[in-house]
Design a protein around this motif. Sequence first.
Motif, PDB file in Angstrom:
ATOM      1  N   UNK A  74       0.668  -1.219   0.082  1.00 57.05           N
ATOM      2  CA  UNK A  74       0.088  -0.068   0.124  1.00 57.05           C
ATOM      3  C   UNK A  74       0.889   1.440  -0.010  1.00 57.05           C
ATOM      4  N   UNK A  75       2.261   1.035   0.079  1.00 56.69           N
ATOM      5  CA  UNK A  75       2.937   2.358  -0.171  1.00 56.69           C
ATOM      6  C   UNK A  75       3.222   2.851  -1.538  1.00 56.69           C
ATOM      7  N   UNK A  76       2.813   4.245  -1.843  1.00 63.53           N
ATOM      8  CA  UNK A  76       2.987   4.723  -3.217  1.00 63.53           C
ATOM      9  C   UNK A  76       4.355   5.140  -3.372  1.00 63.53           C
ATOM     10  N   UNK A  77       4.956   4.411  -4.514  1.00 65.61           N
ATOM     11  CA  UNK A  77       6.364   4.784  -5.070  1.00 65.61           C
ATOM     12  C   UNK A  77       6.363   5.245  -6.386  1.00 65.61           C
ATOM     13  N   UNK A  78       7.360   5.887  -6.797  1.00 65.47           N
ATOM     14  CA  UNK A  78       7.794   6.150  -8.151  1.00 65.47           C
ATOM     15  C   UNK A  78       8.726   5.218  -8.775  1.00 65.47           C
ATOM     16  N   UNK A  79       8.433   4.410  -9.649  1.00 64.36           N
ATOM     17  CA  UNK A  79       9.081   3.410 -10.186  1.00 64.36           C
ATOM     18  C   UNK A  79       9.916   3.615 -11.423  1.00 64.36           C
ATOM     19  N   UNK A 214       8.867  10.027 -19.314  1.00 63.87           N
ATOM     20  CA  UNK A 214       9.431  10.317 -18.236  1.00 63.87           C
ATOM     21  C   UNK A 214      10.323   8.796 -17.931  1.00 63.87           C
ATOM     22  N   UNK A 215       9.826   7.681 -18.330  1.00 60.29           N
ATOM     23  CA  UNK A 215      10.108   6.494 -17.896  1.00 60.29           C
ATOM     24  C   UNK A 215       9.772   6.008 -16.502  1.00 60.29           C
ATOM     25  N   UNK A 216       8.962   6.803 -15.778  1.00 62.50           N
ATOM     26  CA  UNK A 216       8.763   6.604 -14.549  1.00 62.50           C
ATOM     27  C   UNK A 216       7.189   6.338 -14.324  1.00 62.50           C
ATOM     28  N   UNK A 217       6.541   5.794 -13.307  1.00 60.47           N
ATOM     29  CA  UNK A 217       5.014   5.924 -12.786  1.00 60.47           C
ATOM     30  C   UNK A 217       5.104   5.732 -11.360  1.00 60.47           C
ATOM     31  N   UNK A 218       3.966   6.458 -10.959  1.00 56.81           N
ATOM     32  CA  UNK A 218       3.800   6.166  -9.416  1.00 56.81           C
ATOM     33  C   UNK A 218       2.637   5.063  -9.377  1.00 56.81           C
ATOM     34  N   UNK A 219       3.084   4.107  -8.610  1.00 55.57           N
ATOM     35  CA  UNK A 219       2.648   2.832  -8.340  1.00 55.57           C
ATOM     36  C   UNK A 219       2.172   2.514  -7.008  1.00 55.57           C
ATOM     37  N   UNK A 220       1.061   1.933  -6.563  1.00 58.29           N
ATOM     38  CA  UNK A 220       1.091   1.478  -5.279  1.00 58.29           C
ATOM     39  C   UNK A 220       1.460  -0.018  -5.065  1.00 58.29           C
ATOM     40  N   UNK A 221       2.127  -0.317  -4.121  1.00 57.29           N
ATOM     41  CA  UNK A 221       2.712  -1.591  -3.751  1.00 57.29           C
ATOM     42  C   UNK A 221       1.548  -2.534  -3.420  1.00 57.29           C
ATOM     43  N   UNK A 222       1.302  -3.528  -4.372  1.00 53.06           N
ATOM     44  CA  UNK A 222       0.342  -4.650  -3.855  1.00 53.06           C
ATOM     45  C   UNK A 222       0.617  -5.575  -2.956  1.00 53.06           C
ATOM     46  N   UNK A 223      -0.326  -5.779  -1.799  1.00 52.74           N
ATOM     47  CA  UNK A 223      -0.195  -7.072  -1.086  1.00 52.74           C
ATOM     48  C   UNK A 223      -0.031  -8.161  -2.031  1.00 52.74           C
ATOM     49  N   UNK A 224       0.613  -9.292  -1.392  1.00 49.18           N
ATOM     50  CA  UNK A 224       0.662 -10.536  -2.325  1.00 49.18           C
ATOM     51  C   UNK A 224      -0.300 -11.587  -1.541  1.00 49.18           C
ATOM     52  N   UNK A 225      -1.008 -12.229  -2.451  1.00 47.72           N
ATOM     53  CA  UNK A 225      -1.653 -13.700  -2.082  1.00 47.72           C
ATOM     54  C   UNK A 225      -0.968 -14.849  -2.793  1.00 47.72           C
ATOM     55  N   UNK A 254     -11.814 -11.518  -6.269  1.00 46.61           N
ATOM     56  CA  UNK A 254     -11.123 -12.112  -5.107  1.00 46.61           C
ATOM     57  C   UNK A 254      -9.427 -11.542  -4.969  1.00 46.61           C
ATOM     58  N   UNK A 255      -8.930 -10.965  -5.914  1.00 49.61           N
ATOM     59  CA  UNK A 255      -7.431 -10.596  -5.888  1.00 49.61           C
ATOM     60  C   UNK A 255      -7.203  -9.350  -6.503  1.00 49.61           C
ATOM     61  N   UNK A 256      -8.440  -8.190  -6.083  1.00 51.94           N
ATOM     62  CA  UNK A 256      -8.407  -7.020  -6.699  1.00 51.94           C
ATOM     63  C   UNK A 256      -7.222  -6.160  -5.905  1.00 51.94           C
ATOM     64  N   UNK A 257      -6.343  -5.872  -7.035  1.00 50.90           N
ATOM     65  CA  UNK A 257      -4.862  -4.780  -6.747  1.00 50.90           C
ATOM     66  C   UNK A 257      -4.265  -5.658  -5.612  1.00 50.90           C
ATOM     67  N   UNK A 258      -4.248  -7.095  -5.918  1.00 53.56           N
ATOM     68  CA  UNK A 258      -3.259  -7.747  -5.133  1.00 53.56           C
ATOM     69  C   UNK A 258      -2.227  -8.628  -6.277  1.00 53.56           C
ATOM     70  N   UNK A 259      -1.206  -9.027  -5.838  1.00 54.06           N
ATOM     71  CA  UNK A 259      -0.109  -9.604  -6.464  1.00 54.06           C
ATOM     72  C   UNK A 259      -0.494 -11.214  -6.142  1.00 54.06           C
ATOM     73  N   UNK A 260      -0.562 -11.780  -7.184  1.00 56.65           N
ATOM     74  CA  UNK A 260      -1.057 -13.277  -7.137  1.00 56.65           C
ATOM     75  C   UNK A 260       0.574 -14.263  -7.601  1.00 56.65           C
TER      76      UNK A 260
END
Length: 497
Positions: A74-79, A214-225, A254-260
């Motif tokens: 749930x942290x927002x980071x520029x990647x 820019x080669x960058x994007x702000x993304x939220x870190x997804x929790x993982x199932x 069931x996995x909305x905005x989750x890493x699987x």
Amino acid sequence: MAASSSLSSPFVSQKDADVSPFSSIKISQKKVSTKIVSVMAQRKPSATGSVKMGMTMTEKIFSRASEKSQLCPDENVWVNVDVLMTHDVCGPGSIGIFKKEFGNDAKVWDREKVVIIPDHYIFTTDERANRNVDVLRDFSHEQDIKYFYDIKDLSNFKANPDYKGVCHVALAQEGHCRPGEILLGTDSHTCTAGAFGQFATGIGNTDAGFVLGTGKLLLKVPPTIRFVLNGEMPDYLLAKDLILQIIGEISVSGATYKAMEFVGSTIESLTMEERMTVCNMVIEAGGKNGIVPADATTFKYLEDKTSVPYEPVYSDDQARFLAEYVIDVSKLEPLVAKPHSPDNRALARECRDVKIDRVYIGSCTGGKTEDFLAAAKIFLASGEKVKVPTFLVPATQKVWLDIYTLPVPGSGGKTCSQIFEAAGCDTPTSPSCGACLGGPKDTYARINEPQVCVSTTNRNFPGRMGHKDGQIYLASPYTAAASALTGFVTDPRDFLR
């Protein structure tokens, strides 16, 4: 979504496992639970000093790309983006936003990290669809894009050596998928590339326009199932059955905005193309991304495809998982997803009274070389002719060539094309996304009438393949081929015994 009473659940609860579900999992011989159990992973507190928590694969990739040593869900980071892919449907819009925000004379951040692949609405007389490809071509020449896979002669795809076909399969074949990297694409099924141990997800045109500049994007870190798939894969199952099982259990949200994350002995036994099938459909469960740890199978596949150095990452033993599901694959049966949702799961044998009008084998999900080899295996075993029109749409030029050149195991040297012809299937057509998402009305194999179709594609919403009253049963290539031979939804075991 609760499992149907007629479906024997392969999910094993924590108490049914011999060991803790967060060490090496071993399935016991005890009775399998008929209820899905989600187990929250918890890290033991450190006794002294500062605490550095374990991270999942996805969190580690975000950490590297954001140049941060530690990240939490749930942290927002520029990647920093390693690869951006776009195609003929979303490319023109992304390019328009890029020019509007950065200027008509602006240059993309890195011409070698932008991959442009026409693949969706290609073999059509629709002028607007054709114009989209022209926009991609003009932009690629203007920006000197290194990886633009152009097509000019629509009458003969083989006359276009640069043209590839379906973007998600072409990305892998052309060496753009690498462990540990971030790959973004203007297509929801970009998550396919997670099979290579990388973070891959779909983004919108606005985000893509920003990345171009820019080669960058702000993304939220997804929790993982985490999904642990163990057990020997029965010879009548394919990866499509595995992901349909999971989506049927957890639902399309069931996995909305989750890493699987997919691990276990069964996953380790899968080929790269089968791993791609699993990751391809995580978006149908709402997933942000799917990911499989890179291993010897991954490295072997990449040997002759890329010279770019890459660094795989793996989840820590102390990584935090939102939930963990353990699946005994040996207990699964061939599945379909009935209309009109990918989570409307049923056993193929329960649908044997469903009369069908056609079969479609193709797409990023089910149009790879191994998918056609699987279909050919069913046709070869039966020795019969199909009862309904059976459309074959190779994902890429390479897949098309494989259909005509690779011998099918156990066939005495016959190729897929020879077996398909003997079975009465339509001749394999030009590689593209085809009718998977409908497209212009002259798209090959588009459903233009209210018909019932068994398809190896990924979505079965109303109108997805054309006609709004069409009914689509999602299935593996085995089940699709078996159904073609009977004219009804058919369990492939009827032909594999």
